[in-house]
Design an enzyme around this catalytic site. Structure first.
Site, PDB file in Angstrom:
ATOM      1  N   THR A  73     -79.832  22.898  10.964  1.00 48.72           N
ATOM      2  CA  THR A  73     -79.071  21.885  10.848  1.00 48.72           C
ATOM      3  C   THR A  73     -79.191  20.518  10.506  1.00 48.72           C
ATOM      4  OG1 THR A  73     -77.841  23.987  12.454  1.00 48.72           O
ATOM      5  CG2 THR A  73     -76.715  21.339  12.017  1.00 48.72           C
ATOM      6  N   LEU A 157     -73.226  22.355  20.422  1.00 50.02           N
ATOM      7  CA  LEU A 157     -74.136  23.092  21.411  1.00 50.02           C
ATOM      8  C   LEU A 157     -73.797  22.257  22.961  1.00 50.02           C
ATOM      9  CD1 LEU A 157     -77.489  23.031  19.994  1.00 50.02           C
ATOM     10  CD2 LEU A 157     -75.614  24.359  19.720  1.00 50.02           C
ATOM     11  N   THR A 231     -83.010  19.352  24.943  1.00 49.19           N
ATOM     12  CA  THR A 231     -83.142  21.222  23.750  1.00 49.19           C
ATOM     13  C   THR A 231     -82.862  20.114  22.608  1.00 49.19           C
ATOM     14  OG1 THR A 231     -81.224  21.525  24.563  1.00 49.19           O
ATOM     15  CG2 THR A 231     -83.020  21.910  25.872  1.00 49.19           C
ATOM     16  N   ARG A 233     -83.215  16.823  20.653  1.00 48.39           N
ATOM     17  CA  ARG A 233     -84.285  16.807  19.522  1.00 48.39           C
ATOM     18  C   ARG A 233     -86.011  15.275  20.523  1.00 48.39           C
ATOM     19  NH1 ARG A 233     -82.966  19.511  16.397  1.00 48.39           N
ATOM     20  NH2 ARG A 233     -82.103  19.792  14.418  1.00 48.39           N
ATOM     21  N   ASP A 257     -87.611  20.849  25.275  1.00 45.33           N
ATOM     22  CA  ASP A 257     -87.855  21.710  24.461  1.00 45.33           C
ATOM     23  C   ASP A 257     -88.787  20.838  23.116  1.00 45.33           C
ATOM     24  OD1 ASP A 257     -88.486  24.534  23.688  1.00 45.33           O
ATOM     25  OD2 ASP A 257     -86.433  23.895  21.756  1.00 45.33           O
ATOM     26  N   GLU A 262     -94.356  16.244  16.923  1.00 45.94           N
ATOM     27  CA  GLU A 262     -94.673  18.392  16.906  1.00 45.94           C
ATOM     28  C   GLU A 262     -94.453  18.504  15.147  1.00 45.94           C
ATOM     29  OE1 GLU A 262     -90.138  19.117  19.119  1.00 45.94           O
ATOM     30  OE2 GLU A 262     -90.678  19.769  16.889  1.00 45.94           O
ATOM     31  N   HIS A 284     -90.286  23.942  21.506  1.00 46.31           N
ATOM     32  CA  HIS A 284     -89.309  23.780  20.599  1.00 46.31           C
ATOM     33  C   HIS A 284     -88.549  25.417  19.971  1.00 46.31           C
ATOM     34  CE1 HIS A 284     -87.441  21.109  17.320  1.00 46.31           C
ATOM     35  NE2 HIS A 284     -86.501  22.047  17.020  1.00 46.31           N
ATOM     36  N   ALA A 286     -85.780  26.314  21.559  1.00 46.53           N
ATOM     37  CA  ALA A 286     -84.716  26.828  22.315  1.00 46.53           C
ATOM     38  C   ALA A 286     -83.265  27.569  21.345  1.00 46.53           C
ATOM     39  CB  ALA A 286     -84.345  25.353  22.796  1.00 46.53           C
ATOM     40  N   TRP A 287     -83.456  26.957  19.639  1.00 49.31           N
ATOM     41  CA  TRP A 287     -83.321  27.591  18.636  1.00 49.31           C
ATOM     42  C   TRP A 287     -82.783  28.981  18.293  1.00 49.31           C
ATOM     43  CZ3 TRP A 287     -85.222  29.416  14.242  1.00 49.31           C
ATOM     44  CH2 TRP A 287     -86.493  28.819  13.862  1.00 49.31           C
TER      45      TRP A 287
END
Length: 321
Positions: A73, A157, A231, A233, A257, A262, A284, A286-287
């Protein structure tokens, strides 16, 4: 039509990578470093990227490029203004994580609210076996029902997280914008949310306005010593201030998360406290439920099909929207 996927490894191996039905040449790379982008996109009309950056300098050297499909996204890795200038359509994916991110947020909330990490480690260490009791109380255990869940970010979300909280009997409030002069209908004053929430969950984009939105001043104001969940950014929270807040017991726990960089650099403050029972950091993911990733990919393929048919979808710039 040549299509290049620059970072295939960012999509899980269980996802069925279907291809567009129109005639094309397909090439994919597990990973692409910034200095490899220009060479790999020569003669490419459609580029698929998740986290590989497309800078203005590179884009201006790719006269054949017509469509950038972002397998996410967020589109901060792509210079949208330059794409507009060059007539390149940029499409992202939306709505695919409506279940997976809220569920991950609550997995962290449950684990931390009930001190599951600490108790699991106690059993591993033999503490239960040595106690001589049927149970013991080394860590706090609290119910979610009746507690206040403060949500920062009221998009898909954030609302998904709210629905779970409401189903559990939590008092759910959405924070209004930080520093807002007047509180909008349906929202609660930012400072009140920070001050009174037992759990705070972040679901807002990273922008110049939101970067560092939770820092030392906010931690000092958290009277309920909440669990802080991110969860969304990395960069929304000052990570050094977060560690200090945990040290000062200004908050009860942290479940993250996402981190500012990163993968994290060795000097990231959170890496030094991962052994604490009230800290959980996940990489990272969660998605990344299998269902969400398949939905993401199917949507991305539809963007390529729609573009080929002259009807671009989910355009994030001025071109094609």
């Amino acid at each position: 039509m040549k299509i290049a996927f620059l970072d295939r490894s960012t999509i899980g191996p269980t996802v069925q990578i279907s291809k567009p039905t129109f005639a094309h040449e397909w090439v994919e790379y597990d990973n692409t470093s910034p200095d490899e982008v220009l060479v790999r996109l020569q003669g490419v009309q459609i580029c698929i990227t998740n986290k590989v950056p497309l800078s203005a300098d590179v884009l201006k050297q790719l006269p054949d490029l017509k469509l950038v499909c972002i397998a996410a996204t967020g589109y901060d890795k792509v210079d949208i203004a330059t794409c507009d200038e060059l007539g390149i359509v940029v499409s992202n994916v939306r709505g695919y994580a409506v279940n997976t991110v809220p569920e991950h947020a609550f997995a962290l909330i449950f684990a931390l609210r009930r001190s599951l990490v600490g108790y699991r480690q106690d059993v591993i260490n033999g503490e239960w076996q040595k106690s001589g009791k049927f149970c013991f109380f080394n860590h706090p255990i609290k119910d979610l029902a009746g507690s206040r869940l403060g949500i920062i970010g009221s998009g898909t979300l954030g609302k998904g997280t709210a629905r779970i909280g409401e189903a559990l009997g939590m008092d759910v409030v959405f924070a209004d914008r930080k520093g807002a002069a007047e509180v909008r209908p349906g929202y609660t004053d930012w400072q009140e949310v920070i001050t009174t929430s037992d759990v705070i969950s972040l679901h807002t984009p990273l922008t110049p306005e939101t970067r560092g939105m939770i820092s030392a001043a906010e931690f000092e104001a958290m009277q309920q010593k909440p669990i802080l969940i991110n969860t969304s950014r990395g960069g929304l929270v000052d990570e050094a201030a977060l560690v200090q807040a945990l040290d000062k017991q200004q908050i009860a726990a942290a479940g993250f998360d996402v981190l500012t960089t990163e993968p994290p650099q060795a000097d990231n403050p959170l890496l030094s406290i991962l052994d604490r029972p009230n800290v959980i950091v996940t990489p990272h993911v969660a998605w990344a439920s299998e269902e969400a990733m398949q939905t993401l990919w199917d949507q991305l393929v539809s963007h390529m099909e729609n573009f080929q048919n002259g009807k671009p979808s989910n355009a994030v710039g001025h071109i094609g929207s």
